[in-house]
Design an enzyme around this catalytic site. Structure first.
Site, PDB file in Angstrom:
ATOM      1  N   LYS A 204       0.827  -1.204   0.000  1.00 26.71           N
ATOM      2  CA  LYS A 204       0.000   0.000   0.000  1.00 26.71           C
ATOM      3  C   LYS A 204       0.864   1.257   0.000  1.00 26.71           C
ATOM      4  CE  LYS A 204      -3.440   2.871   0.856  1.00 26.71           C
ATOM      5  NZ  LYS A 204      -4.392   3.293  -0.180  1.00 26.71           N
ATOM      6  N   CYS A 258      -3.843   9.874   0.702  1.00 25.25           N
ATOM      7  CA  CYS A 258      -2.954   8.753   0.368  1.00 25.25           C
ATOM      8  C   CYS A 258      -1.599   9.218  -0.143  1.00 25.25           C
ATOM      9  CB  CYS A 258      -3.617   7.852  -0.673  1.00 25.25           C
ATOM     10  SG  CYS A 258      -4.998   6.882  -0.040  1.00 25.25           S
TER      11      CYS A 258
END
Length: 404
Positions: A204, A258
């Protein structure tokens, strides 16, 4: 609702769409959020965020009796942790929300349960939560399943991508991985890739760090081209004609929950090794400062030329086009910096995807464009692309609205 099968802790930009998706498939979902307003809104079959098709999915799930929200968890078979992981000072990740969410369900856990973290987390977080659970419930060792499965969706297309994107699923052991894969296979049509928890956690972080580095290259090019007197948009378009070159588009920085954040999870834990990743963060942060300085210079130049203060339109606050999300937005930072340096100019702040803001007084985009002498494009919203280029205005186009 009785005996929910899934408890979803966190009903934000990822948790609520995921809860609605699971509930839409006929699974009873108990959503948990510490914000009472969010809970009340969801229980009315409404939404508190902007995301296409989400309103329909939530309304249908609540009406069908498959989705209910509350401020506390209840016993279920599967627990998903989808809470924020903010930063402390010096860009150190804060997993206290993940820890609090985990502590809330520890008394509810039973043999055979599945515990999944989706929140972006430092490497080793799933194992830390495993230790936390077993320190309180040692009788559950080897009897529950734990995994990490990060989301990888694009705001504005979340409901589609939750179903169709591939997922990386990493358990603390093989049985946990298989259990998590079986769970997601009920709702995800994309391929489910098996690994271990640590690799899934790093995956991720690496995905978004890679994007950050690529954007930093484009943003650095824009700084160079500005000095060289070259149109960066034309340059990138021409360079991308090479069959093995794919340069991204520059902007006023990098934002969102993010890409602007995840690289710090790596830099914080591996500072000596993450040279490129850390430098990319510096470049993208500097680009926002540079944009604000360019606006300040344009203001002074206008006043010298025209003998009066300019009217200035600040076009866009979201962290990317066509969404309402302002988290970690470079545009919002630039707007704040511009207004901090204000000296009796007239300002029009524009964000067509939100109705109001607690700090900025918002103006319709067309009215702001018509009135302004200096127009600062920070986000390439579709509405802005409908405007006609006005050579009488000083236009600072940091995101390529008028790239041609």
């Amino acid at each position: 609702m009785e005996n929910p099968e899934v408890v979803m802790i966190g009903l934000g930009y990822i948790g609520l769409p995921t809860a609605a998706l699971i509930a839409r498939g006929g699974t009873n979902v108990h959503g948990v959020d510490i914000n009472q307003h969010v809970v009340d809104t969801v229980n009315q079959g409404k939404i508190h965020i902007v995301e296409p098709s989400l309103d329909e999915a939530v309304a249908a799930a609540v009406k069908g009796g498959f989705l209910k929200a509350a401020t506390t968890p209840v016993q279920a078979n599967t627990y998903l942790i989808v809470v924020p992981t903010p930063f402390k000072s010096k860009n150190e990740p804060d997993i206290s929300f993940v820890k609090s969410a985990t502590e809330a369900i520890i008394p509810l856990l039973k043999e055979g349960d599945l515990y999944i973290i989706e929140s972006t987390s430092p490497v080793g977080t799933t194992e830390k939560m495993q230790d936390l659970i077993f320190s309180s419930r040692p009788e559950l060792k080897g009897k529950i399943h734990m995994a990490y499965c990060p989301e990888r969706v694009l705001p504005g297309n979340v409901m589609y991508e939750l179903v169709n994107n591939d997922r990386v699923i990493g358990g603390v052991d093989e049985d946990s991985t298989e259990k998590a894969v079986a769970f997601y296979s009920n709702y995800v049509e994309g391929e489910l890739h098996k690994t271990n928890a640590r690799t899934a956690e790093m995956c991720k972080l690496v995905e978004n760090s890679s994007r950050d580095v690529q954007i930093a290259f484009a943003n650095e090019l824009s700084l160079i081209c500005d000095k060289a007197g070259i149109n960066v948009w034309e340059l990138i378009n021409l360079a991308n004609k090479h069959p093995r070159v794919n340069i991204l588009q520059p902007g006023c920085g990098v934002g969102g929950h993010c890409i602007a954040v995840d690289p710090y999870f790596i830099v914080s834990d591996y500072p000596m090794e993450s040279k490129i990743i850390g430098t990319a963060r510096e470049v993208n942060n500097y680009k926002s400062f540079w944009c604000a300085e360019k606006v300040q210079n344009a203001k002074l130049a206008f006043e010298l030329e025209h003998g009066r203060k300019p009217k200035i339109a600040i076009m866009g606050l979201a962290f990317k086009p066509n969404i309402d999300d302002l988290r970690e937005s470079p545009a919002k930072y630039i707007a704040q910096k511009i207004l901090q340096d204000a000296n009796n100019e007239d300002y029009f702040v524009v964000e067509p995807n939100i109705e109001e803001h607690k700090v900025f007084k918002l103006t319709p985009y067309d009215a702001a464009y018509d009135e302004a002498d200096v127009v600062v494009f920070l986000v390439a919203h579709d509405e802005f692309k409908k405007l006609s280029f006005d050579k009488e205005k000083k236009i600072l186009d940091f995101c390529g609205v008028f790239r041609k």
